[in-house]
Enzyme design. Structure first.
Site, PDB file in Angstrom:
ATOM      1  N   PRO A 175       0.798  -1.228   0.000  1.00 58.56           N
ATOM      2  CA  PRO A 175       0.000   0.000   0.000  1.00 58.56           C
ATOM      3  C   PRO A 175       0.832   1.279   0.000  1.00 58.56           C
ATOM      4  CG  PRO A 175      -0.104  -1.111   2.123  1.00 58.56           C
ATOM      5  CD  PRO A 175       0.544  -2.062   1.172  1.00 58.56           C
ATOM      6  N   ASN A 176       0.354   2.214  -0.788  1.00 61.52           N
ATOM      7  CA  ASN A 176       0.872   3.587  -0.892  1.00 61.52           C
ATOM      8  C   ASN A 176       2.172   3.696  -1.687  1.00 61.52           C
ATOM      9  OD1 ASN A 176      -1.224   4.901   0.692  1.00 61.52           O
ATOM     10  ND2 ASN A 176      -0.369   3.776   2.418  1.00 61.52           N
ATOM     11  N   ARG A 217       5.653  12.313  -2.913  1.00 60.09           N
ATOM     12  CA  ARG A 217       5.730  12.923  -1.574  1.00 60.09           C
ATOM     13  C   ARG A 217       6.840  12.259  -0.772  1.00 60.09           C
ATOM     14  NH1 ARG A 217       0.031  12.692  -1.628  1.00 60.09           N
ATOM     15  NH2 ARG A 217      -0.671  14.629  -2.569  1.00 60.09           N
ATOM     16  N   TYR A 230      11.774   8.452   1.087  1.00 63.12           N
ATOM     17  CA  TYR A 230      11.637   7.385   0.081  1.00 63.12           C
ATOM     18  C   TYR A 230      12.341   7.679  -1.250  1.00 63.12           C
ATOM     19  CZ  TYR A 230       8.088   5.828   3.394  1.00 63.12           C
ATOM     20  OH  TYR A 230       7.446   5.406   4.532  1.00 63.12           O
ATOM     21  N   ASN A 272       8.090  -5.665  -0.798  1.00 63.32           N
ATOM     22  CA  ASN A 272       7.982  -4.485   0.057  1.00 63.32           C
ATOM     23  C   ASN A 272       6.502  -4.368   0.380  1.00 63.32           C
ATOM     24  OD1 ASN A 272       7.873  -2.103   1.398  1.00 63.32           O
ATOM     25  ND2 ASN A 272       9.100  -0.943  -0.078  1.00 63.32           N
ATOM     26  N   ALA A 328       3.145  -0.902   4.960  1.00 65.44           N
ATOM     27  CA  ALA A 328       2.670  -0.966   6.350  1.00 65.44           C
ATOM     28  C   ALA A 328       2.128  -2.353   6.723  1.00 65.44           C
ATOM     29  CB  ALA A 328       1.607   0.099   6.569  1.00 65.44           C
ATOM     30  N   ASP A 351       1.513 -15.858   6.329  1.00 64.80           N
ATOM     31  CA  ASP A 351       1.069 -17.214   5.996  1.00 64.80           C
ATOM     32  C   ASP A 351       1.180 -17.477   4.495  1.00 64.80           C
ATOM     33  OD1 ASP A 351       0.533 -17.673   8.661  1.00 64.80           O
ATOM     34  OD2 ASP A 351      -1.640 -17.427   8.483  1.00 64.80           O
ATOM     35  N   GLU A 371      12.440  -9.795   2.158  1.00 64.20           N
ATOM     36  CA  GLU A 371      11.675  -8.641   2.653  1.00 64.20           C
ATOM     37  C   GLU A 371      12.507  -7.389   2.396  1.00 64.20           C
ATOM     38  OE1 GLU A 371      10.482  -8.806   6.814  1.00 64.20           O
ATOM     39  OE2 GLU A 371      10.331  -6.622   6.869  1.00 64.20           O
ATOM     40  N   HIS A 397      12.705  -2.992   2.446  1.00 64.60           N
ATOM     41  CA  HIS A 397      12.190  -1.662   2.781  1.00 64.60           C
ATOM     42  C   HIS A 397      13.156  -0.609   2.263  1.00 64.60           C
ATOM     43  CE1 HIS A 397       9.118  -3.463   5.143  1.00 64.60           C
ATOM     44  NE2 HIS A 397      10.033  -4.230   5.699  1.00 64.60           N
ATOM     45  N   SER A 399      13.306   2.518   3.469  1.00 58.29           N
ATOM     46  CA  SER A 399      13.848   3.186   4.660  1.00 58.29           C
ATOM     47  C   SER A 399      14.330   2.144   5.668  1.00 58.29           C
ATOM     48  CB  SER A 399      12.753   4.062   5.294  1.00 58.29           C
ATOM     49  OG  SER A 399      11.658   3.255   5.734  1.00 58.29           O
ATOM     50  N   ARG A 429      13.013   4.454  12.695  1.00 58.92           N
ATOM     51  CA  ARG A 429      11.774   5.232  12.613  1.00 58.92           C
ATOM     52  C   ARG A 429      10.881   4.929  13.834  1.00 58.92           C
ATOM     53  NH1 ARG A 429       9.358   4.776   6.759  1.00 58.92           N
ATOM     54  NH2 ARG A 429       8.224   6.609   7.555  1.00 58.92           N
ATOM     55  N   ARG A 458       7.051   0.603  13.601  1.00 61.53           N
ATOM     56  CA  ARG A 458       7.649   0.048  12.374  1.00 61.53           C
ATOM     57  C   ARG A 458       8.773  -0.946  12.682  1.00 61.53           C
ATOM     58  NH1 ARG A 458       5.491   3.412   8.308  1.00 61.53           N
ATOM     59  NH2 ARG A 458       5.113   5.504   9.097  1.00 61.53           N
TER      60      ARG A 458
HETATM   61  O1  CA2 Z   1      10.543   1.836   3.888  1.00 64.06           O
HETATM   62  C1  CA2 Z   1       9.703   1.168   3.290  1.00 64.06           C
HETATM   63  O2  CA2 Z   1       9.897   0.691   2.167  1.00 64.06           O
HETATM   64  C2  CA2 Z   1       8.334   0.917   3.938  1.00 64.06           C
HETATM   65  O3  CA2 Z   1       7.916  -0.397   3.593  1.00 64.06           O
HETATM   66  C3  CA2 Z   1       7.396   1.954   3.329  1.00 64.06           C
HETATM   67  C4  CA2 Z   1       5.995   1.934   3.938  1.00 64.06           C
HETATM   68  C5  CA2 Z   1       6.061   1.982   5.465  1.00 64.06           C
HETATM   69  O4  CA2 Z   1       4.757   1.823   6.000  1.00 64.06           O
HETATM   70  C6  CA2 Z   1       6.985   0.900   6.026  1.00 64.06           C
HETATM   71  O5  CA2 Z   1       7.033   1.050   7.439  1.00 64.06           O
HETATM   72  C7  CA2 Z   1       8.375   1.024   5.448  1.00 64.06           C
HETATM   73  C8  CA2 Z   1       5.167   3.133   3.469  1.00 64.06           C
HETATM   74  C9  CA2 Z   1       5.136   3.360   1.998  1.00 64.06           C
HETATM   75  C10 CA2 Z   1       4.464   4.687   1.754  1.00 64.06           C
HETATM   76  O6  CA2 Z   1       5.029   5.239   0.597  1.00 64.06           O
HETATM   77  C11 CA2 Z   1       4.771   6.551   0.324  1.00 64.06           C
HETATM   78  C12 CA2 Z   1       5.450   7.082  -0.731  1.00 64.06           C
HETATM   79  C13 CA2 Z   1       5.261   8.415  -1.057  1.00 64.06           C
HETATM   80  C14 CA2 Z   1       4.366   9.193  -0.331  1.00 64.06           C
HETATM   81  C15 CA2 Z   1       3.678   8.639   0.725  1.00 64.06           C
HETATM   82  C16 CA2 Z   1       3.888   7.307   1.042  1.00 64.06           C
END
Ligand code: CA2
Length: 143
Positions: free
Chosen positions: A9-10, A17, A22, A73, A76, A86, A97, A99, A101, A106, A110
């Site tokens: 997601p996202n 942003r 990121y 990836n 959240a 599972d 896995e 990420h 960041s 953080r 997380r």
């Molecule tokens: O660091 C990562 O790759 C995460 O998987 C990114 C997730 C976060 O919930 C994990 O804790 C770490 C969030 C991705 C959200 O991506 C965005 C990108 C641009 C603007 C807003 C969100």
């Protein structure tokens, strides 16, 4: 050798942003870099994204007989999803896995991963370059 690179997601908002966390690349930029790397390594990558937990589970099930490894990836859902854990153990393919960041640097929520214990390994904190590192790790593991 064919790998699924699966994004949660996202992550479709990458590049729009929070570039300080990121980076500036879009998911399409990253997909193109992964395809070029796969070409260099002589393997293939399928690149997918879903904002839905069930969509991610379905994507893992879909490739269980056709692909040899997964980079995930899960965004959240990493921190919450027993269903994804599972699914990863259920398909029994080597999974990295990933990420962008360093989640340990953080917020506390997380720091926990539901997925890490059923994955081959974890790559995080190297920005979007981590996608390439994860593909190389899978390729080395399977070669
Ligand atoms: O660091 C990562 O790759 C995460 O998987 C990114 C997730 C976060 O919930 C994990 O804790 C770490 C969030 C991705 C959200 O991506 C965005 C990108 C641009 C603007 C807003 C969100």
């Amino acid at each position: 050798m064919k790998f699924l690179v699966l994004n949660g997601p996202n992550l479709n908002l990458l590049g729009e942003r929070e570039p300080e966390i990121y980076g500036a690349k879009s998911l399409a930029d990253i997909a193109a870099e992964c395809a070029a790397l796969a070409n260099d390594l002589g393997c293939e990558v399928e690149f997918r994204q879903s904002n839905h937990e069930g969509g991610l589970v379905d994507a893992l099930h879909d490739i269980r007989h056709t692909h040899q490894g997964v980079v995930i990836n899960a965004g959240a859902y990493t921190h919450t999803s027993i269903a994804l854990r599972d699914a990863i153990s259920g398909i029994a393919l080597p999974t990295v896995e990933l990420h962008i960041s360093n989640t340990h640097a953080r917020e506390d929520f997380r720091h926990a991963s539901m997925l890490g214990g059923v994955c081959l390994g974890i790559i995080q904190g190297f920005g979007t370059a981590g996608y390439g590192l994860a593909i190389r790790a899978l390729h080395t593991h399977l070669s």
